[in-house]
Motif scaffolding. Structure first.
Motif, PDB file in Angstrom:
ATOM      1  N   ASP A  15      -9.380  11.505  16.628  1.00  0.00           N
ATOM      2  CA  ASP A  15      -9.373  10.694  15.406  1.00  0.00           C
ATOM      3  C   ASP A  15      -8.291  11.212  14.455  1.00  0.00           C
ATOM      4  OD1 ASP A  15     -10.454  13.071  14.669  1.00  0.00           O
ATOM      5  OD2 ASP A  15     -12.223  12.236  13.672  1.00  0.00           O
ATOM      6  N   MET A  16      -7.201  11.730  15.036  1.00  0.00           N
ATOM      7  CA  MET A  16      -6.144  12.344  14.230  1.00  0.00           C
ATOM      8  C   MET A  16      -4.919  11.445  14.077  1.00  0.00           C
ATOM      9  SD  MET A  16      -7.245  15.310  13.206  1.00  0.00           S
ATOM     10  CE  MET A  16      -5.785  16.242  12.736  1.00  0.00           C
ATOM     11  N   GLU A  17      -4.904  10.306  14.766  1.00  0.00           N
ATOM     12  CA  GLU A  17      -3.709   9.466  14.758  1.00  0.00           C
ATOM     13  C   GLU A  17      -3.364   8.996  13.339  1.00  0.00           C
ATOM     14  OE1 GLU A  17      -4.026   6.077  17.313  1.00  0.00           O
ATOM     15  OE2 GLU A  17      -2.097   5.254  16.664  1.00  0.00           O
ATOM     16  N   GLY A  18      -2.136   9.266  12.930  1.00  0.00           N
ATOM     17  CA  GLY A  18      -1.649   8.762  11.647  1.00  0.00           C
ATOM     18  C   GLY A  18      -2.167   9.515  10.434  1.00  0.00           C
ATOM     19  N   ARG A  19      -2.913  10.600  10.656  1.00  0.00           N
ATOM     20  CA  ARG A  19      -3.533  11.311   9.530  1.00  0.00           C
ATOM     21  C   ARG A  19      -2.498  11.974   8.627  1.00  0.00           C
ATOM     22  NH1 ARG A  19      -9.207  12.661  10.785  1.00  0.00           N
ATOM     23  NH2 ARG A  19      -9.213  14.354   9.277  1.00  0.00           N
ATOM     24  N   VAL A  20      -2.671  11.799   7.319  1.00  0.00           N
ATOM     25  CA  VAL A  20      -1.904  12.523   6.308  1.00  0.00           C
ATOM     26  C   VAL A  20      -2.844  13.584   5.746  1.00  0.00           C
ATOM     27  CG1 VAL A  20      -0.715  12.328   4.075  1.00  0.00           C
ATOM     28  CG2 VAL A  20      -0.538  10.475   5.754  1.00  0.00           C
ATOM     29  N   ALA A  21      -2.322  14.774   5.449  1.00  0.00           N
ATOM     30  CA  ALA A  21      -3.173  15.819   4.875  1.00  0.00           C
ATOM     31  C   ALA A  21      -3.902  15.246   3.660  1.00  0.00           C
ATOM     32  CB  ALA A  21      -2.321  17.018   4.481  1.00  0.00           C
ATOM     33  N   PRO A  22      -5.245  15.405   3.603  1.00  0.00           N
ATOM     34  CA  PRO A  22      -6.061  14.675   2.628  1.00  0.00           C
ATOM     35  C   PRO A  22      -5.643  14.871   1.173  1.00  0.00           C
ATOM     36  CG  PRO A  22      -7.442  15.945   4.165  1.00  0.00           C
ATOM     37  CD  PRO A  22      -6.024  16.239   4.524  1.00  0.00           C
ATOM     38  N   ALA A  23      -5.173  16.050   0.811  1.00  0.00           N
ATOM     39  CA  ALA A  23      -4.823  16.295  -0.592  1.00  0.00           C
ATOM     40  C   ALA A  23      -3.628  15.457  -1.039  1.00  0.00           C
ATOM     41  CB  ALA A  23      -4.519  17.784  -0.796  1.00  0.00           C
ATOM     42  N   PHE A  24      -2.855  14.947  -0.073  1.00  0.00           N
ATOM     43  CA  PHE A  24      -1.623  14.249  -0.432  1.00  0.00           C
ATOM     44  C   PHE A  24      -1.634  12.760  -0.098  1.00  0.00           C
ATOM     45  CE2 PHE A  24      -0.588  18.708   0.005  1.00  0.00           C
ATOM     46  CZ  PHE A  24       0.068  18.935  -1.194  1.00  0.00           C
ATOM     47  N   ALA A  25      -2.563  12.330   0.755  1.00  0.00           N
ATOM     48  CA  ALA A  25      -2.564  10.937   1.211  1.00  0.00           C
ATOM     49  C   ALA A  25      -2.596   9.985   0.021  1.00  0.00           C
ATOM     50  CB  ALA A  25      -3.758  10.692   2.125  1.00  0.00           C
ATOM     51  N   GLY A  26      -1.636   9.092  -0.017  1.00  0.00           N
ATOM     52  CA  GLY A  26      -1.623   8.056  -1.048  1.00  0.00           C
ATOM     53  C   GLY A  26      -1.171   8.511  -2.420  1.00  0.00           C
ATOM     54  N   ARG A  27      -0.747   9.778  -2.545  1.00  0.00           N
ATOM     55  CA  ARG A  27      -0.280  10.232  -3.863  1.00  0.00           C
ATOM     56  C   ARG A  27       1.187   9.829  -4.048  1.00  0.00           C
ATOM     57  NH1 ARG A  27       0.506  16.442  -5.610  1.00  0.00           N
ATOM     58  NH2 ARG A  27      -1.617  16.715  -4.829  1.00  0.00           N
ATOM     59  N   GLY A  28       1.434   8.887  -4.919  1.00  0.00           N
ATOM     60  CA  GLY A  28       2.790   8.352  -5.080  1.00  0.00           C
ATOM     61  C   GLY A  28       3.201   7.607  -3.830  1.00  0.00           C
ATOM     62  N   GLY A  29       4.440   7.126  -3.803  1.00  0.00           N
ATOM     63  CA  GLY A  29       4.945   6.473  -2.598  1.00  0.00           C
ATOM     64  C   GLY A  29       4.338   5.110  -2.352  1.00  0.00           C
ATOM     65  N   GLU A  30       4.009   4.417  -3.435  1.00  0.00           N
ATOM     66  CA  GLU A  30       3.397   3.091  -3.311  1.00  0.00           C
ATOM     67  C   GLU A  30       4.475   2.044  -3.033  1.00  0.00           C
ATOM     68  OE1 GLU A  30      -0.395   1.341  -3.358  1.00  0.00           O
ATOM     69  OE2 GLU A  30       0.172   3.430  -3.598  1.00  0.00           O
ATOM     70  N   LEU A  31       4.196   1.160  -2.066  1.00  0.00           N
ATOM     71  CA  LEU A  31       5.082   0.021  -1.829  1.00  0.00           C
ATOM     72  C   LEU A  31       4.550  -1.142  -2.651  1.00  0.00           C
ATOM     73  CD1 LEU A  31       5.900  -0.120   1.967  1.00  0.00           C
ATOM     74  CD2 LEU A  31       7.513  -0.036   0.088  1.00  0.00           C
ATOM     75  N   ALA A  32       5.365  -1.599  -3.588  1.00  0.00           N
ATOM     76  CA  ALA A  32       4.871  -2.665  -4.479  1.00  0.00           C
ATOM     77  C   ALA A  32       4.715  -3.968  -3.704  1.00  0.00           C
ATOM     78  CB  ALA A  32       5.842  -2.842  -5.628  1.00  0.00           C
ATOM     79  N   GLY A  48       0.854  -1.193   0.000  1.00  0.00           N
ATOM     80  CA  GLY A  48       0.000   0.000   0.000  1.00  0.00           C
ATOM     81  C   GLY A  48       0.873   1.219   0.000  1.00  0.00           C
ATOM     82  N   ALA A  49       0.248   2.399   0.166  1.00  0.00           N
ATOM     83  CA  ALA A  49       1.021   3.633   0.184  1.00  0.00           C
ATOM     84  C   ALA A  49       1.839   3.682   1.466  1.00  0.00           C
ATOM     85  CB  ALA A  49       0.096   4.837   0.099  1.00  0.00           C
ATOM     86  N   LEU A  50       3.102   4.075   1.345  1.00  0.00           N
ATOM     87  CA  LEU A  50       4.015   4.118   2.488  1.00  0.00           C
ATOM     88  C   LEU A  50       3.490   5.032   3.594  1.00  0.00           C
ATOM     89  CD1 LEU A  50       6.817   3.385   3.675  1.00  0.00           C
ATOM     90  CD2 LEU A  50       7.744   5.332   2.406  1.00  0.00           C
ATOM     91  N   ASP A  51       2.750   6.086   3.195  1.00  0.00           N
ATOM     92  CA  ASP A  51       2.316   7.047   4.220  1.00  0.00           C
ATOM     93  C   ASP A  51       1.256   6.488   5.167  1.00  0.00           C
ATOM     94  OD1 ASP A  51      -0.037   7.229   2.765  1.00  0.00           O
ATOM     95  OD2 ASP A  51       0.478   9.144   1.831  1.00  0.00           O
ATOM     96  N   GLY A  52       0.777   5.282   4.898  1.00  0.00           N
ATOM     97  CA  GLY A  52      -0.170   4.663   5.820  1.00  0.00           C
ATOM     98  C   GLY A  52       0.505   3.855   6.920  1.00  0.00           C
ATOM     99  N   PHE A  53       1.829   3.745   6.846  1.00  0.00           N
ATOM    100  CA  PHE A  53       2.555   2.881   7.782  1.00  0.00           C
ATOM    101  C   PHE A  53       3.118   3.679   8.951  1.00  0.00           C
ATOM    102  CE2 PHE A  53       2.261   0.486   4.029  1.00  0.00           C
ATOM    103  CZ  PHE A  53       2.626  -0.822   4.237  1.00  0.00           C
ATOM    104  N   SER A  54       3.119   3.071  10.116  1.00  0.00           N
ATOM    105  CA  SER A  54       3.821   3.670  11.252  1.00  0.00           C
ATOM    106  C   SER A  54       5.308   3.341  11.136  1.00  0.00           C
ATOM    107  CB  SER A  54       3.266   3.126  12.571  1.00  0.00           C
ATOM    108  OG  SER A  54       3.688   1.783  12.750  1.00  0.00           O
ATOM    109  N   VAL A  55       6.096   4.029  11.930  1.00  0.00           N
ATOM    110  CA  VAL A  55       7.541   3.776  11.956  1.00  0.00           C
ATOM    111  C   VAL A  55       7.819   2.307  12.272  1.00  0.00           C
ATOM    112  CG1 VAL A  55       9.582   4.212  13.392  1.00  0.00           C
ATOM    113  CG2 VAL A  55       8.290   6.138  12.426  1.00  0.00           C
ATOM    114  N   ARG A  56       7.138   1.792  13.292  1.00  0.00           N
ATOM    115  CA  ARG A  56       7.395   0.399  13.680  1.00  0.00           C
ATOM    116  C   ARG A  56       6.921  -0.590  12.613  1.00  0.00           C
ATOM    117  NH1 ARG A  56       6.292  -0.643  20.070  1.00  0.00           N
ATOM    118  NH2 ARG A  56       4.355   0.452  19.668  1.00  0.00           N
ATOM    119  N   GLN A  57       5.819  -0.253  11.922  1.00  0.00           N
ATOM    120  CA  GLN A  57       5.352  -1.137  10.848  1.00  0.00           C
ATOM    121  C   GLN A  57       6.364  -1.195   9.703  1.00  0.00           C
ATOM    122  OE1 GLN A  57       1.550   0.741  10.199  1.00  0.00           O
ATOM    123  NE2 GLN A  57       0.427  -0.949  11.166  1.00  0.00           N
ATOM    124  N   ILE A  58       6.978  -0.054   9.400  1.00  0.00           N
ATOM    125  CA  ILE A  58       7.993  -0.046   8.341  1.00  0.00           C
ATOM    126  C   ILE A  58       9.174  -0.911   8.761  1.00  0.00           C
ATOM    127  CG2 ILE A  58       9.649   1.359   7.056  1.00  0.00           C
ATOM    128  CD1 ILE A  58       7.643   3.714   7.314  1.00  0.00           C
TER     129      ILE A  58
END
Lengths: 101, 499
Positions: free
Chosen positions: B482-499, B3-13
């Motif tokens: 409900d803010m934990e892990g939130r990425v600014a909506p305009a950028f969440a998931g744009r590029g940065g995909e982990l294949a 999935g997109a890298l920005d959805g991962f926590s530091v420990r998950q990475i």
């Protein structure tokens, strides 16, 4: 108490920041505004209060063993020097017009 | 796990890399791709370091292939405020003065992140020499708030907050002299921690106010910040920084401990202060209730001398800045205007042209305040007021584990909306006393403003060296939002995909 343009010019000279005439006007205005903002500090009863220069109050001097260690090489130390010659940092005359002041 | 890298926590990475779900090189490429796709709009970075990143990631992958146990942040993309030295990069402090300065050595805080396996993807924009709260005083470009590109990200660590909020990196380092980690974290909707003075080494970080400066992490979760703090303190005391203390411990261990029976102080008068946005006041009252709902006892405390902290701070910080920035003479490094017959003229003109307006203002103020006519009146008085503020906090912390207060009086404002330097100084009211005293503080995003829709941060301040307990309370605040892990909506998931 307010600072004159001449006062600010003298501070700029001491701080080695060569301001232009236009900058000096703006800086004089800023300095007086900023100092006014600091005035609350004068309203506190601080008679007999010891100053705190540092958040960690009981600092002890830290000494290390007097042992040789590798530091920057000459080449590394000169990496960012704008003007050097033969391994030395080169500067203009330190005496002369305006230089000794 | 993909999935997109920005959805991962530091420990998950780090766990994903260790488990072989993806390689550190894939993670580094995903972060660099996110930066390439997002930073044209955000402008958080001063430089990206693809070569260094791929080399570091390659080492992690080689270590795994050799069957070695990986360090705790293995493969986690990190970026550094551009006042932190890293060999192989320029360290510009966002100043013309240091525009071409090549790092001669690596800062301890940076090295410790690298030692923990983190992968350096670049250096981040800031207010020039960390003077400011908008990042607009960078000599090179402004940074835009990922939640609304017309607005400032805060500052001075605005690049660090924006890079994390836009999901370009998992974690970033900033520095905080009067709120410069916590305020941009609040304005960008991320977690930002100023550890207690002395917890993180400042060796290799360009100095601003030596009795105030502290390095700390920004992340999208309290957990990510705690994981970074583990790395930053892992080596114990740094002998290169006389103020550095041995604070190595596992800051993740007690994050989810119950906070029942803990006591948090609030200062009602602060919430009535002029200039505090109504939606920030509402957010703070909600935060109180969320803590109370988890069994925290909320009591009133008073910091009677806090009103003096802005004046005390601007005296102390300006004097220390003047002293620290005297080293920029354009001789050994930094901008030099050639063609002057004497050293004095060369220095004076090089400093005039190398420094931007705010850097000149702060140094001029400091030079005046340290002069014989002003020293006793302002400088000595400020250091005595510092004693009073310290005593206030000591009394308060005899009653409570932490104090809850806003981080910023308003959410992010538009570029150029506040142009008067004095008005900007006043916006630091909630953060600066923490630096004056040297305590720990953290800003946690608690909600989106009911009017603005922009992130609002709540600040917790704790006593010196109670950083772990502060993190537990911060986690309690985060858990109820409900803010934990939130990425600014305009950028969440744009590029940065982990294949």
């Amino acid at each position: 108490m307010s600072l004159s343009r001449q006062d600010v010019a003298a501070i700029a000279d001491y701080a080695r920041i060569g301001l232009t005439d236009a900058e000096l006007d703006a800086m004089t205005s800023y300095m007086n505004d900023a100092i006014a903002l600091l005035d609350p500090i004068l309203e506190y009863d601080i008679a007999g209060v010891e100053p705190t220069y540092h958040p960690i109050g009981d600092l002890a001097n830290v000494a290390r063993d007097d042992a040789a260690a590798v530091g920057l090489s000459l080449q590394e130390a000169l990496t960012n020097v704008p003007d050097s010659q033969g391994g030395y940092v080169r500067v203009p005359a330190i005496l002369g017009e305006g230089g000794a002041s | 796990m993909t999935g997109a890298l920005d959805g991962f926590s530091v420990r998950q990475i780090a766990r994903g890399v260790a488990a072989g779900d993806f390689s550190a090189t894939e993670v580094a490429r995903a972060s660099l791709d996110a930066i390439a796709r997002r930073d044209g709009e955000v402008q958080a970075f001063q430089q990206t370091t693809e070569e260094l990143a791929l080399a570091a990631a390659g080492e992690v992958d080689a270590a795994r292939a050799a069957g070695k146990t990986l360090p705790p942040l293995a493969g986690v993309p990190v970026a550094f405020k551009d006042n932190m030295n890293l060999v192989g990069t320029r360290t510009t402090c966002a100043s013309r003065m240091l525009a071409s300065y090549e790092s001669a050595y690596t800062a301890t805080c940076v090295q410790r992140m690298l030692d923990a396996g983190a992968v350096p993807v670049g250096k981040l924009n800031m207010d020039e020499f960390a003077f400011g709260s908008t990042t607009d005083s960078s000599a090179f470009h402004s940074t835009n708030n990922p939640w609304d590109l017309t607005r400032v990200p805060g500052g001075s660590s605005g690049g660090s907050a924006a890079a994390v909020a836009s999901g370009e990196v998992a974690v970033a380092l900033g520095s905080d002299t009067g709120g410069s980690i916590r305020q941009p974290a609040a304005l960008c909707g991320v977690v930002g921690m100023k550890p207690t003075y002395g917890v993180v080494s400042r060796y290799g970080v360009v100095a601003f106010g030596s009795s105030l400066d502290q390095v700390g992490p920004l992340g999208r979760r309290v957990e990510d910040v705690a994981a970074a703090l583990n790395a930053l303190t892992a080596g114990g005391r740094d002998r290169h920084d006389a103020m550095s203390q041995d604070c190595a411990q596992d800051y993740l261990a007690h994050l989810d401990d119950s906070v029942e029976g803990r006591t948090v102080g609030v200062i009602p008068a602060l919430l009535e202060a002029a200039g505090l946005a109504a939606e920030v006041r509402t957010a703070m009252r909600d935060a109180e209730e969320r803590l109370a709902g988890q069994g925290v006892r909320v009591v009133e405390v008073d910091l009677p001398n806090m009103a003096s902290s802005i004046a005390a701070y601007y005296v102390i910080a300006s004097c220390e800045a003047f002293s620290n920035l005297a080293r920029f003479d354009g001789v050994r490094y930094g901008y030099q205007e050639p063609g002057h017959a004497t050293l004095a003229r060369q220095t004076s003109r090089s400093r005039a042209l190398g420094f931007g307006a705010e850097a000149k203002r702060r140094q001029m103020l400091g030079a005046y305040l340290l002069s014989s006519e002003a020293y006793d009146r302002y400088y000595l008085a400020a250091q005595k007021v510092r004693t009073l503020i310290t005593a206030d906090y000591r009394r308060a912390f005899a009653q409570v584990d932490a104090i809850l207060l806003p981080t910023s009086p308003t959410p992010a404002w538009r570029h150029g909306e506040i142009s008067d330097p004095a008005a900007l100084y006043l916006a630091d009211i909630y953060t600066i006393s923490n630096n004056i005293v040297g305590n720990c503080g953290i800003s946690v995003p608690v909600c989106l403003g009911s009017q603005s829709g922009l992130p609002i941060g709540a600040q917790l301040q704790g006593p010196a060296f109670a950083d772990a307990r502060l993190l537990t309370l911060a986690r309690a605040l985060e858990r109820a939002s409900d803010m934990e892990g939130r990425v600014a909506p305009a950028f969440a998931g744009r590029g940065g995909e982990l294949a």
